[in-house]
Design an enzyme around this catalytic site. Sequence first.
Site, PDB file in Angstrom:
ATOM      1  N   GLU A 196      17.487  54.610  15.536  1.00  0.00           N
ATOM      2  CA  GLU A 196      18.620  55.584  15.802  1.00  0.00           C
ATOM      3  C   GLU A 196      19.122  55.498  17.232  1.00  0.00           C
ATOM      4  OE1 GLU A 196      17.563  58.940  13.603  1.00  0.00           O
ATOM      5  OE2 GLU A 196      17.240  57.699  11.824  1.00  0.00           O
ATOM      6  N   GLY A 233      15.708  56.543   5.670  1.00  0.00           N
ATOM      7  CA  GLY A 233      16.645  57.259   5.133  1.00  0.00           C
ATOM      8  C   GLY A 233      17.385  56.967   3.890  1.00  0.00           C
ATOM      9  N   LYS A 281      14.660  64.905  13.501  1.00  0.00           N
ATOM     10  CA  LYS A 281      15.985  64.389  13.860  1.00  0.00           C
ATOM     11  C   LYS A 281      16.871  65.511  14.271  1.00  0.00           C
ATOM     12  CE  LYS A 281      14.912  60.325  11.306  1.00  0.00           C
ATOM     13  NZ  LYS A 281      15.445  58.904  10.550  1.00  0.00           N
ATOM     14  N   HIS A 292      13.223  55.005  19.116  1.00  0.00           N
ATOM     15  CA  HIS A 292      13.622  55.259  17.813  1.00  0.00           C
ATOM     16  C   HIS A 292      14.848  54.243  17.578  1.00  0.00           C
ATOM     17  CE1 HIS A 292      14.780  56.830  13.849  1.00  0.00           C
ATOM     18  NE2 HIS A 292      13.691  57.264  13.974  1.00  0.00           N
ATOM     19  N   GLU A 306       8.850  50.902  11.885  1.00  0.00           N
ATOM     20  CA  GLU A 306       9.936  51.722  11.040  1.00  0.00           C
ATOM     21  C   GLU A 306      11.196  50.552  10.597  1.00  0.00           C
ATOM     22  OE1 GLU A 306      10.250  56.147  11.434  1.00  0.00           O
ATOM     23  OE2 GLU A 306      11.372  55.351  13.007  1.00  0.00           O
ATOM     24  N   SER A 340      11.308  56.480   4.609  1.00  0.00           N
ATOM     25  CA  SER A 340      11.233  56.894   3.275  1.00  0.00           C
ATOM     26  C   SER A 340       9.683  57.210   2.681  1.00  0.00           C
ATOM     27  CB  SER A 340      11.909  56.067   2.265  1.00  0.00           C
ATOM     28  OG  SER A 340      13.348  55.830   2.678  1.00  0.00           O
TER      29      SER A 340
HETATM   30  P1  13P Z   1      13.028  58.936   6.619  1.00  0.00           P
HETATM   31  O1  13P Z   1      11.465  59.226   6.379  1.00  0.00           O
HETATM   32  O2  13P Z   1      13.984  59.950   6.597  1.00  0.00           O
HETATM   33  O3  13P Z   1      13.313  57.646   5.941  1.00  0.00           O
HETATM   34  O4  13P Z   1      13.055  58.819   8.492  1.00  0.00           O
HETATM   35  C1  13P Z   1      12.142  57.880   8.993  1.00  0.00           C
HETATM   36  C2  13P Z   1      12.301  58.095  10.357  1.00  0.00           C
HETATM   37  O5  13P Z   1      13.147  57.448  10.868  1.00  0.00           O
HETATM   38  C3  13P Z   1      11.439  58.622  11.113  1.00  0.00           C
HETATM   39  O6  13P Z   1      11.480  58.573  12.530  1.00  0.00           O
END
Ligand code: 13P
Length: 258
Positions: free
Chosen positions: A101, A177, A11, A99, A171, A213
Amino acid sequence: MNRPLVIGNWKMNLDYVEAVHLVQQLGVVLQNKPLEHVDVVVVPPFVDLRSVTSVVESERISLEVGAQHASAHDAGAHTGEVSVSMLQRLNVQWVLVGHSERRAMYAMTDDVVAHTLRAVVRAGLQAVLCVGEELSVREAGTPREFVTAQLHAALAGVEEKSRPLITIAYEPVWAIGTGLTASSEQVRDMTEHIRTVAASLSLENTRVLYGGSVNADNAAALLSEGRVDGFLVGGASLKADSFLAIAQAANDCYDGKR
Ligand code: 13P
């Protein structure tokens, strides 16, 4: 089962100095204790890519490198974007597409995801299509329908020759996160569903990863009970020991222990 794949999505973390340091740490451990049964990929920020690919190549580290995003366009007036051919030139082999995000914070619609996916695979790069529902969708009881729609929007009509270049990462947004990992049952249920939908779109044997996570403690159970082909790891990929422990779990699982 498919050969497992463990991807570290850094990220917007680690500048290029920190990135080189982490890759060198990964390289030392992988050289001493090679992981023969798992593909490992790191996905740094754009500005780190040149340094990371240089270190991986010069020190012959058994890692592949990916980008977190790419433009759907080939070139031109797209301020702030990076094209697939620029990534290719850096020997980047993988690109994350859609993704959550990027979908939530940078207005990446299903249509843009579909165009980006096509741009990536047209160039012969490996695309990791990210899908997953928000908490409200899960609470409404329709996560399968939601993910089905995302898969159809991105994958319908992908050319036959491009299909082997596609990996799907499930995901769930509520698990990213947050420390709230989806249960093995939830993961198994959704990844089985994703395999069925993918097969109906002529994507057979596509690797299906889980992200949200994931850490060294839950990886083995998610692999064996969740029946995933690997992970897309965020936070736990920022440290060599936690990331490699996850990769080791995938390696051991594939190595006859699953
Ligand atoms: P985390 O492992 O920090 O939850 O993030 C997952 C993620 O978005 C990977 O692309």
